[in-house]
Design a protein around this motif. Structure first.
Motif, mmCIF file in Angstrom:
data_model
loop_
_atom_site.group_PDB
_atom_site.id
_atom_site.type_symbol
_atom_site.label_atom_id
_atom_site.label_comp_id
_atom_site.label_asym_id
_atom_site.label_seq_id
_atom_site.Cartn_x
_atom_site.Cartn_y
_atom_site.Cartn_z
ATOM 1 N N UNK A 138 10.084 -7.822 13.962
ATOM 2 C CA UNK A 138 9.980 -6.544 13.275
ATOM 3 C C UNK A 138 10.423 -5.389 14.158
ATOM 4 N N UNK A 139 11.134 -4.461 13.563
ATOM 5 C CA UNK A 139 11.302 -3.162 14.190
ATOM 6 C C UNK A 139 9.991 -2.401 13.996
ATOM 7 N N UNK A 140 9.626 -1.610 14.986
ATOM 8 C CA UNK A 140 8.344 -0.906 14.962
ATOM 9 C C UNK A 140 8.549 0.567 15.252
ATOM 10 N N UNK A 141 7.664 1.374 14.730
ATOM 11 C CA UNK A 141 7.827 2.820 14.895
ATOM 12 C C UNK A 141 6.474 3.520 14.894
ATOM 13 N N UNK A 176 4.806 13.628 6.714
ATOM 14 C CA UNK A 176 4.875 12.639 7.778
ATOM 15 C C UNK A 176 6.240 12.724 8.444
ATOM 16 N N UNK A 177 6.246 12.708 9.763
ATOM 17 C CA UNK A 177 7.508 12.813 10.480
ATOM 18 C C UNK A 177 7.670 11.688 11.495
ATOM 19 N N UNK A 178 8.903 11.343 11.725
ATOM 20 C CA UNK A 178 9.260 10.299 12.662
ATOM 21 C C UNK A 178 8.986 10.747 14.094
ATOM 22 N N UNK A 179 8.483 9.818 14.923
ATOM 23 C CA UNK A 179 8.249 10.102 16.329
ATOM 24 C C UNK A 179 9.149 9.236 17.211
ATOM 25 N N UNK A 183 14.702 -6.144 9.384
ATOM 26 C CA UNK A 183 16.086 -5.907 8.950
ATOM 27 C C UNK A 183 16.341 -4.429 8.631
ATOM 28 N N UNK A 184 15.866 -3.566 9.511
ATOM 29 C CA UNK A 184 16.111 -2.131 9.354
ATOM 30 C C UNK A 184 17.327 -1.758 10.173
ATOM 31 N N UNK A 185 18.313 -1.186 9.525
ATOM 32 C CA UNK A 185 19.506 -0.795 10.259
ATOM 33 C C UNK A 185 19.195 0.445 11.096
ATOM 34 N N UNK A 206 10.652 6.784 6.737
ATOM 35 C CA UNK A 206 9.389 6.081 6.477
ATOM 36 C C UNK A 206 9.505 4.955 5.449
ATOM 37 N N UNK A 207 10.309 5.144 4.435
ATOM 38 C CA UNK A 207 10.412 4.132 3.386
ATOM 39 C C UNK A 207 11.088 2.853 3.852
ATOM 40 N N UNK A 208 11.653 2.858 5.056
ATOM 41 C CA UNK A 208 12.276 1.649 5.597
ATOM 42 C C UNK A 208 11.243 0.624 6.049
ATOM 43 N N UNK A 209 10.004 1.056 6.210
ATOM 44 C CA UNK A 209 8.971 0.207 6.793
ATOM 45 C C UNK A 209 8.063 -0.369 5.722
ATOM 46 N N UNK A 210 7.714 -1.638 5.908
ATOM 47 C CA UNK A 210 6.899 -2.351 4.938
ATOM 48 C C UNK A 210 5.410 -2.304 5.263
ATOM 49 N N UNK A 211 5.071 -2.165 6.534
ATOM 50 C CA UNK A 211 3.677 -2.279 6.959
ATOM 51 C C UNK A 211 3.283 -1.024 7.737
#
Length: 125
Positions: free
Chosen positions: A31-34, A44-47, A100-102, A109-114
């Protein structure tokens, strides 16, 4: 995959905190993680994000040079080391995971499942 963030708290400006995010599940390394954050009254904002198997890392401009994202796949754990904290870093911090996130979608945020439930970071002046 289930995620649980921890490590938040109250810290003075200029101080440091390390957030952890522990995952259950056998496919953590795939998994890609963020980390994302949400301040009161704001979206919500990306860090920061890190690709699967500890490859590419990317950061929001607002935290670049102060925060470091890392992962320890053997422990199913994601970290966010936060240094030189500012009052504007005050927010609830969430960890997120997805497969499988490019590269161009890691900030979305919507790229993440969990998602984990979040941990509150308060930076006082």
């Amino acid at each position: 995959v289930q995620l649980q963030a921890s490590g938040g708290g109250l810290v003075q400006a200029g101080g440091s905190l390390r957030l952890s995010c522990t995952a259950s599940g056998r496919t953590f390394s795939e998994h890609s993680l963020a980390w994302f954050r949400q301040a009161p009254g704001k979206e919500r904002e990306f860090v920061a994000a890190i690709r699967s198997r500890g490859g590419t890392t990317i950061y929001a401009d607002s935290v670049k040079g102060r925060f470091t994202i890392s992962r320890e796949n053997a422990r199913n754990t994601l970290y966010l080391q936060m240094n030189s904290l500012k009052t504007e870093d005050t927010a609830v911090y969430y960890c997120a995971g997805g497969q499988r996130i490019i590269l161009s979608s890691l900030r979305v945020p919507s790229s993440y499942d969990f998602w984990g439930k979040g941990t509150l970071v308060t930076v006082s002046s």
